[in-house]
Design an enzyme around this catalytic site. Structure first.
Site, PDB file in Angstrom:
ATOM      1  N   ILE A 110      -8.358  -7.422 -14.889  1.00 59.01           N
ATOM      2  CA  ILE A 110      -9.688  -6.809 -14.939  1.00 59.01           C
ATOM      3  C   ILE A 110     -10.380  -7.298 -16.219  1.00 59.01           C
ATOM      4  O   ILE A 110      -9.752  -7.357 -17.274  1.00 59.01           O
ATOM      5  CB  ILE A 110      -9.554  -5.259 -14.956  1.00 59.01           C
ATOM      6  CG1 ILE A 110      -8.780  -4.758 -13.724  1.00 59.01           C
ATOM      7  CG2 ILE A 110     -10.900  -4.586 -15.086  1.00 59.01           C
ATOM      8  CD1 ILE A 110      -9.425  -5.021 -12.393  1.00 59.01           C
ATOM      9  N   HIS A 160       2.912   0.415 -13.195  1.00 62.40           N
ATOM     10  CA  HIS A 160       3.725  -0.797 -13.369  1.00 62.40           C
ATOM     11  C   HIS A 160       5.208  -0.438 -13.244  1.00 62.40           C
ATOM     12  O   HIS A 160       5.658   0.565 -13.798  1.00 62.40           O
ATOM     13  CB  HIS A 160       3.444  -1.421 -14.741  1.00 62.40           C
ATOM     14  CG  HIS A 160       4.203  -2.679 -14.945  1.00 62.40           C
ATOM     15  ND1 HIS A 160       3.826  -3.871 -14.354  1.00 62.40           N
ATOM     16  CD2 HIS A 160       5.354  -2.937 -15.608  1.00 62.40           C
ATOM     17  CE1 HIS A 160       4.710  -4.801 -14.671  1.00 62.40           C
ATOM     18  NE2 HIS A 160       5.640  -4.262 -15.425  1.00 62.40           N
ATOM     19  N   MET A 179      -3.245  -7.403  -7.908  1.00 60.31           N
ATOM     20  CA  MET A 179      -2.678  -8.503  -8.685  1.00 60.31           C
ATOM     21  C   MET A 179      -3.755  -9.362  -9.345  1.00 60.31           C
ATOM     22  O   MET A 179      -3.781 -10.580  -9.215  1.00 60.31           O
ATOM     23  CB  MET A 179      -1.784  -9.373  -7.780  1.00 60.31           C
ATOM     24  CG  MET A 179      -0.739  -8.583  -7.012  1.00 60.31           C
ATOM     25  SD  MET A 179       0.306  -7.589  -8.092  1.00 60.31           S
ATOM     26  CE  MET A 179       1.588  -8.777  -8.424  1.00 60.31           C
ATOM     27  N   ARG A 180      -4.678  -8.699 -10.010  1.00 60.09           N
ATOM     28  CA  ARG A 180      -5.753  -9.412 -10.709  1.00 60.09           C
ATOM     29  C   ARG A 180      -5.960  -8.791 -12.079  1.00 60.09           C
ATOM     30  O   ARG A 180      -5.824  -7.566 -12.225  1.00 60.09           O
ATOM     31  CB  ARG A 180      -7.082  -9.271  -9.950  1.00 60.09           C
ATOM     32  CG  ARG A 180      -7.066  -9.821  -8.566  1.00 60.09           C
ATOM     33  CD  ARG A 180      -7.702 -11.176  -8.538  1.00 60.09           C
ATOM     34  NE  ARG A 180      -7.682 -11.726  -7.196  1.00 60.09           N
ATOM     35  CZ  ARG A 180      -8.164 -12.923  -6.883  1.00 60.09           C
ATOM     36  NH1 ARG A 180      -8.693 -13.684  -7.804  1.00 60.09           N
ATOM     37  NH2 ARG A 180      -8.105 -13.360  -5.655  1.00 60.09           N
ATOM     38  N   GLY A 201       0.777  -1.229   0.000  1.00 61.62           N
ATOM     39  CA  GLY A 201       0.000   0.000   0.000  1.00 61.62           C
ATOM     40  C   GLY A 201       0.808   1.278   0.000  1.00 61.62           C
ATOM     41  O   GLY A 201       0.278   2.344   0.321  1.00 61.62           O
ATOM     42  N   SER A 202       2.082   1.200  -0.409  1.00 61.55           N
ATOM     43  CA  SER A 202       2.852   2.447  -0.404  1.00 61.55           C
ATOM     44  C   SER A 202       2.333   3.426  -1.458  1.00 61.55           C
ATOM     45  O   SER A 202       2.343   4.637  -1.242  1.00 61.55           O
ATOM     46  CB  SER A 202       4.345   2.178  -0.582  1.00 61.55           C
ATOM     47  OG  SER A 202       4.620   1.672  -1.858  1.00 61.55           O
ATOM     48  N   ASN A 203       1.845   2.920  -2.577  1.00 61.62           N
ATOM     49  CA  ASN A 203       1.265   3.832  -3.571  1.00 61.62           C
ATOM     50  C   ASN A 203      -0.093   4.371  -3.116  1.00 61.62           C
ATOM     51  O   ASN A 203      -0.426   5.522  -3.395  1.00 61.62           O
ATOM     52  CB  ASN A 203       1.152   3.139  -4.937  1.00 61.62           C
ATOM     53  CG  ASN A 203       2.494   3.077  -5.629  1.00 61.62           C
ATOM     54  OD1 ASN A 203       2.986   4.079  -6.128  1.00 61.62           O
ATOM     55  ND2 ASN A 203       3.115   1.898  -5.605  1.00 61.62           N
ATOM     56  N   LYS A 215     -15.145 -14.635 -12.580  1.00 60.94           N
ATOM     57  CA  LYS A 215     -14.562 -13.312 -12.328  1.00 60.94           C
ATOM     58  C   LYS A 215     -15.536 -12.203 -12.742  1.00 60.94           C
ATOM     59  O   LYS A 215     -15.627 -11.162 -12.101  1.00 60.94           O
ATOM     60  CB  LYS A 215     -13.269 -13.228 -13.140  1.00 60.94           C
ATOM     61  CG  LYS A 215     -12.313 -12.172 -12.699  1.00 60.94           C
ATOM     62  CD  LYS A 215     -11.075 -12.190 -13.561  1.00 60.94           C
ATOM     63  CE  LYS A 215      -9.970 -12.954 -12.905  1.00 60.94           C
ATOM     64  NZ  LYS A 215      -8.704 -12.827 -13.645  1.00 60.94           N
TER      65      LYS A 215
HETATM   66  C1  GRF Z   1       4.234  -1.304  -7.194  1.00 57.38           C
HETATM   67  O1  GRF Z   1       5.583  -1.565  -7.510  1.00 57.38           O
HETATM   68  C2  GRF Z   1       3.421  -1.163  -8.441  1.00 57.38           C
HETATM   69  O2  GRF Z   1       4.129  -0.632  -9.518  1.00 57.38           O
HETATM   70  C3  GRF Z   1       3.047  -2.589  -8.736  1.00 57.38           C
HETATM   71  O3  GRF Z   1       2.808  -3.173  -7.479  1.00 57.38           O
HETATM   72  C4  GRF Z   1       3.589  -2.492  -6.498  1.00 57.38           C
HETATM   73  C5  GRF Z   1       2.663  -2.084  -5.384  1.00 57.38           C
HETATM   74  O4  GRF Z   1       3.359  -1.617  -4.267  1.00 57.38           O
HETATM   75  N1  GRF Z   1       1.910  -2.658  -9.624  1.00 57.38           N
HETATM   76  P1  GRF Z   1       2.577  -0.944  -3.047  1.00 57.38           P
HETATM   77  O5  GRF Z   1       1.602  -1.990  -2.511  1.00 57.38           O
HETATM   78  O6  GRF Z   1       1.892   0.275  -3.560  1.00 57.38           O
HETATM   79  O7  GRF Z   1       3.636  -0.624  -2.034  1.00 57.38           O
END
Ligand code: GRF
Length: 190
Positions: free
Chosen positions: A94, A110, A91-92, A13-15, A66
């Site tokens: 769509i 990505h 990680m799915r 969840g860092s993003n 799905k």
């Molecule tokens: C990130 O590297 C993003 O590019 C990829 O999954 C990772 C998610 O990281 N799709 P976080 O959970 O946001 O830390």
């Protein structure tokens, strides 16, 4: 009016935090209405709880397909009048069910310079391929794997001394800037 955003995530969840922080700092004219997760134990759930952001756990295995799972998700998103969806480590794949309701409104981040190194291991794959640069891509989501139209990209140099850890740190630092700024531009120009 701030754009009503849903963030979909499966992991750290860092993003998600970077997007929430940009909103809190008035750098992104949006509001995260709901976090959608496919794993209720994902650390990102705690990040949402700390910010009083509702969490919707989509239990894919409760549905025969799905597409049916996504139909239930659409109902949930419509409760919040969600306008834009940001995938952040979701990680799915769509499917057309969700894509039809949100055409060109689902964005993904990505950790490579697409079309190079799509899939789950973009950082590792770039390092293993011994290329001199990799980077971060923000793109529209289609029904393929990291194959939608590219919105923004930024490169990162791979130094000979880089390891997975050092390269991942550089990539994630870039992600945390590029994702909120790109979302802010998209929202501003829509
Ligand atoms: C990130 O590297 C993003 O590019 C990829 O999954 C990772 C998610 O990281 N799709 P976080 O959970 O946001 O830390």
């Amino acid at each position: 009016m701030p754009t009503k955003l849903a963030v979909f995530a499966s992991g750290t969840g860092s993003n998600f935090v970077a997007i929430a922080d940009a909103i809190a700092n008035d750098q992104l004219d949006a509001q995260i209405e709901v976090l959608v997760v496919d794993k209720i134990n994902a650390p990102v759930v705690q990040r949402a709880a700390e910010r009083n952001i509702p969490v919707f756990h989509l239990k894919y295995k409760d549905f025969a397909t799905k597409e049916l799972a996504e139909a239930a998700l659409v109902t949930e998103l419509q409760k919040y009048a969600v306008e834009l969806i940001a995938l952040a480590g979701f990680m799915r794949i769509i499917t057309g069910t969700l894509l039809a309701v949100y055409p060109n409104k689902i964005i993904n981040i990505h950790p490579s310079l697409l079309p190079a190194f799509p899939g789950r291991h973009g950082i590792d794959d770039a390092l293993a391929a011994q290329v001199s640069q990799t980077g971060v891509t923000i793109h529209y989501v289609d029904s393929g794997i990291d194959s939608g139209t590219i919105i923004a990209q930024q490169a990162v140099t791979i130094e000979p001394t880089d390891t997975i850890t050092t390269l991942a740190t550089k990539i994630h630092a870039l992600e945390h800037v590029l994702y909120p700024t790109t979302l802010a531009q998209l929202i501003k120009h829509n």
